[in-house]
Design a protein around this motif. Structure first.
Motif, mmCIF file in Angstrom:
data_model
loop_
_atom_site.group_PDB
_atom_site.id
_atom_site.type_symbol
_atom_site.label_atom_id
_atom_site.label_comp_id
_atom_site.label_asym_id
_atom_site.label_seq_id
_atom_site.Cartn_x
_atom_site.Cartn_y
_atom_site.Cartn_z
ATOM 1 N N VAL A 19 0.835 -1.200 0.000
ATOM 2 C CA VAL A 19 0.000 0.000 0.000
ATOM 3 C C VAL A 19 0.869 1.250 0.000
ATOM 4 O O VAL A 19 0.639 2.193 -0.770
ATOM 5 N N LEU A 20 1.877 1.270 0.864
ATOM 6 C CA LEU A 20 2.775 2.416 0.918
ATOM 7 C C LEU A 20 3.485 2.630 -0.414
ATOM 8 O O LEU A 20 3.686 3.770 -0.845
ATOM 9 N N GLU A 21 3.845 1.537 -1.072
ATOM 10 C CA GLU A 21 4.520 1.637 -2.368
ATOM 11 C C GLU A 21 3.581 2.227 -3.422
ATOM 12 O O GLU A 21 3.975 3.097 -4.209
ATOM 13 N N CYS A 22 2.338 1.771 -3.443
ATOM 14 C CA CYS A 22 1.363 2.297 -4.406
ATOM 15 C C CYS A 22 1.119 3.785 -4.179
ATOM 16 O O CYS A 22 1.101 4.582 -5.127
ATOM 17 N N ILE A 23 0.948 4.170 -2.924
ATOM 18 C CA ILE A 23 0.702 5.575 -2.602
ATOM 19 C C ILE A 23 1.900 6.429 -3.001
ATOM 20 O O ILE A 23 1.754 7.521 -3.569
ATOM 21 N N SER A 24 3.093 5.932 -2.713
ATOM 22 C CA SER A 24 4.310 6.663 -3.049
ATOM 23 C C SER A 24 4.421 6.886 -4.554
ATOM 24 O O SER A 24 4.772 7.984 -5.015
ATOM 25 N N ARG A 25 4.113 5.864 -5.333
ATOM 26 C CA ARG A 25 4.211 5.988 -6.789
ATOM 27 C C ARG A 25 3.157 6.948 -7.338
ATOM 28 O O ARG A 25 3.421 7.710 -8.270
ATOM 29 N N VAL A 26 1.966 6.912 -6.771
ATOM 30 C CA VAL A 26 0.923 7.840 -7.203
ATOM 31 C C VAL A 26 1.324 9.273 -6.856
ATOM 32 O O VAL A 26 1.162 10.191 -7.669
ATOM 33 N N ASN A 27 1.857 9.470 -5.657
ATOM 34 C CA ASN A 27 2.309 10.806 -5.261
ATOM 35 C C ASN A 27 3.384 11.328 -6.205
ATOM 36 O O ASN A 27 3.385 12.504 -6.589
ATOM 37 N N ARG A 28 4.307 10.443 -6.570
ATOM 38 C CA ARG A 28 5.386 10.838 -7.475
ATOM 39 C C ARG A 28 4.816 11.243 -8.835
ATOM 40 O O ARG A 28 5.251 12.229 -9.439
ATOM 41 N N TYR A 29 3.842 10.484 -9.297
ATOM 42 C CA TYR A 29 3.199 10.812 -10.576
ATOM 43 C C TYR A 29 2.490 12.161 -10.490
ATOM 44 O O TYR A 29 2.574 12.980 -11.410
ATOM 45 N N MET A 30 1.800 12.387 -9.382
ATOM 46 C CA MET A 30 1.057 13.633 -9.221
ATOM 47 C C MET A 30 1.981 14.846 -9.195
ATOM 48 O O MET A 30 1.607 15.939 -9.618
ATOM 49 N N ARG A 31 3.201 14.651 -8.714
ATOM 50 C CA ARG A 31 4.147 15.764 -8.628
ATOM 51 C C ARG A 31 4.869 16.025 -9.943
ATOM 52 O O ARG A 31 5.284 17.145 -10.203
ATOM 53 N N THR A 32 5.045 14.989 -10.756
ATOM 54 C CA THR A 32 5.895 15.127 -11.944
ATOM 55 C C THR A 32 5.188 14.760 -13.241
ATOM 56 O O THR A 32 4.812 15.633 -14.024
ATOM 57 N N ALA A 33 4.993 13.470 -13.470
ATOM 58 C CA ALA A 33 4.495 13.004 -14.764
ATOM 59 C C ALA A 33 3.121 13.553 -15.102
ATOM 60 O O ALA A 33 2.776 13.715 -16.269
ATOM 61 N N ARG A 34 2.316 13.850 -14.088
ATOM 62 C CA ARG A 34 0.972 14.365 -14.336
ATOM 63 C C ARG A 34 1.008 15.642 -15.167
ATOM 64 O O ARG A 34 0.112 15.915 -15.961
ATOM 65 N N GLN A 35 2.064 16.432 -14.991
ATOM 66 C CA GLN A 35 2.164 17.702 -15.692
ATOM 67 C C GLN A 35 2.293 17.513 -17.206
ATOM 68 O O GLN A 35 1.971 18.409 -17.983
ATOM 69 N N THR A 36 2.779 16.355 -17.635
ATOM 70 C CA THR A 36 2.959 16.092 -19.061
ATOM 71 C C THR A 36 1.726 15.452 -19.694
ATOM 72 O O THR A 36 1.694 15.237 -20.900
ATOM 73 N N GLU A 37 0.727 15.135 -18.864
ATOM 74 C CA GLU A 37 -0.504 14.495 -19.342
ATOM 75 C C GLU A 37 -0.188 13.233 -20.141
ATOM 76 O O GLU A 37 -0.728 13.002 -21.223
ATOM 77 N N ASN A 38 0.711 12.433 -19.606
ATOM 78 C CA ASN A 38 1.115 11.188 -20.252
ATOM 79 C C ASN A 38 0.139 10.081 -19.861
ATOM 80 O O ASN A 38 0.287 9.438 -18.823
ATOM 81 N N ASN A 39 -0.870 9.844 -20.715
ATOM 82 C CA ASN A 39 -1.891 8.856 -20.390
ATOM 83 C C ASN A 39 -1.348 7.434 -20.386
ATOM 84 O O ASN A 39 -1.851 6.578 -19.660
ATOM 85 N N VAL A 40 -0.338 7.185 -21.198
ATOM 86 C CA VAL A 40 0.252 5.844 -21.230
ATOM 87 C C VAL A 40 0.882 5.524 -19.879
ATOM 88 O O VAL A 40 0.666 4.447 -19.309
ATOM 89 N N GLU A 41 1.645 6.461 -19.357
ATOM 90 C CA GLU A 41 2.281 6.254 -18.055
ATOM 91 C C GLU A 41 1.236 6.170 -16.950
ATOM 92 O O GLU A 41 1.347 5.355 -16.034
ATOM 93 N N ARG A 42 0.223 7.017 -17.042
ATOM 94 C CA ARG A 42 -0.843 6.988 -16.035
ATOM 95 C C ARG A 42 -1.556 5.647 -16.029
ATOM 96 O O ARG A 42 -1.781 5.048 -14.972
ATOM 97 N N ASN A 43 -1.921 5.156 -17.204
ATOM 98 C CA ASN A 43 -2.645 3.890 -17.290
ATOM 99 C C ASN A 43 -1.785 2.714 -16.841
ATOM 100 O O ASN A 43 -2.287 1.748 -16.252
ATOM 101 N N LYS A 44 -0.498 2.793 -17.109
ATOM 102 C CA LYS A 44 0.420 1.746 -16.661
ATOM 103 C C LYS A 44 0.487 1.720 -15.141
ATOM 104 O O LYS A 44 0.448 0.648 -14.519
ATOM 105 N N LEU A 45 0.576 2.901 -14.541
ATOM 106 C CA LEU A 45 0.609 2.996 -13.083
ATOM 107 C C LEU A 45 -0.701 2.514 -12.479
ATOM 108 O O LEU A 45 -0.710 1.792 -11.476
ATOM 109 N N LEU A 46 -1.809 2.892 -13.092
ATOM 110 C CA LEU A 46 -3.125 2.466 -12.617
ATOM 111 C C LEU A 46 -3.244 0.951 -12.633
ATOM 112 O O LEU A 46 -3.640 0.327 -11.640
ATOM 113 N N SER A 47 -2.887 0.354 -13.764
ATOM 114 C CA SER A 47 -3.004 -1.093 -13.919
ATOM 115 C C SER A 47 -2.121 -1.844 -12.927
ATOM 116 O O SER A 47 -2.563 -2.800 -12.276
ATOM 117 N N LYS A 48 -0.878 -1.399 -12.791
ATOM 118 C CA LYS A 48 0.049 -2.093 -11.898
ATOM 119 C C LYS A 48 -0.373 -1.949 -10.443
ATOM 120 O O LYS A 48 -0.309 -2.912 -9.670
#
Length: 207
Positions: A19-48
């Motif tokens: 759980v901590l790992e999932c939350i950490s990865r989502v937080n990291r995405y929200m701080r960085t990758a989210r700004q690029t609107e990379n749906n491929v990366e988002r969907n990969k993170l969601l699925s995993k």
């Protein structure tokens, strides 16, 4: 920033490592990758993330019961409390993932909200100690039905009994999110469950 504050809230007992790992990865995405609107990366993170939570949930009994001591009693109030905390974290992490990555309205995660507070109630049925703030908070800000908000208020009354510090802020954030959702509902004519309100800017404003 909101993610630094929530990281402090996560320093509590009861959160499985996955759980901590999932939350950490989502937080990291929200701080960085989210700004690029990379749906491929988002969907990969969601699925995993959902896959890892599913695997853990399926094998939770075996994982938590692993011990060299055959005399361990897993039906004690302490062990049942740990199980309730763990289950609440699992449910709340689903809420966090769906709200953070897909920005779904609260009606989409309503089942997880109700299940989270079911585990909160189960914890207090066996324990008099403090319940971890994070899972209950994540569920509380998405509560919109009378039943779920009543459960959230019950938890808030317990959590903020001293009315100081982080716990007082938690109540203010939850109630402000509810207020904003009610205002949006009145203005738009949409049901509360169809209106997403992000607690992060609310926390930044009130903190």
């Amino acid at each position: 920033m909101w993610y630094a504050y929530m990281s402090r809230l996560l320093l509590t007992i009861g959160a499985p490592k996955v759980v901590l790992e999932c939350i950490s990865r989502v937080n990291r995405y929200m701080r960085t990758a989210r700004q690029t609107e990379n749906n491929v990366e988002r969907n990969k993170l969601l699925s995993k993330s959902l896959f890892l939570l599913s695997v853990y949930s399926e094998h939770e009994d075996a994982i938590q019961n692993m011990s060299f001591d055959e005399n361990n009693d897993f039906s004690t109030p302490e062990m049942l409390g740990k199980r309730s905390q763990s289950n609440a974290f699992l449910c709340a992490t689903h809420i966090y993932i769906y709200r953070s990555l897909l920005d779904v309205p609260p009606q989409t995660v309503r089942t997880y909200v109700a299940e989270t507070f079911s585990h909160v109630s189960a914890f207090f049925a066996e324990n008099t100690g403090n319940f971890s703030i994070w899972p209950a908070f994540i569920a509380a800000v998405e509560a919109y039905t009378l039943e779920d908000q009543a459960s959230a208020r019950c938890w808030l009354d317990r959590a903020t009994v001293f009315g100081l510090g982080n716990r007082a802020l938690i109540r203010r954030v939850v109630e402000e999110v509810w207020r904003q959702r009610a205002t949006l509902s009145e203005a738009s004519g949409l049901e509360h469950g169809k209106l997403a309100v992000d607690w992060r800017p609310v926390m930044q404003e009130l903190n």
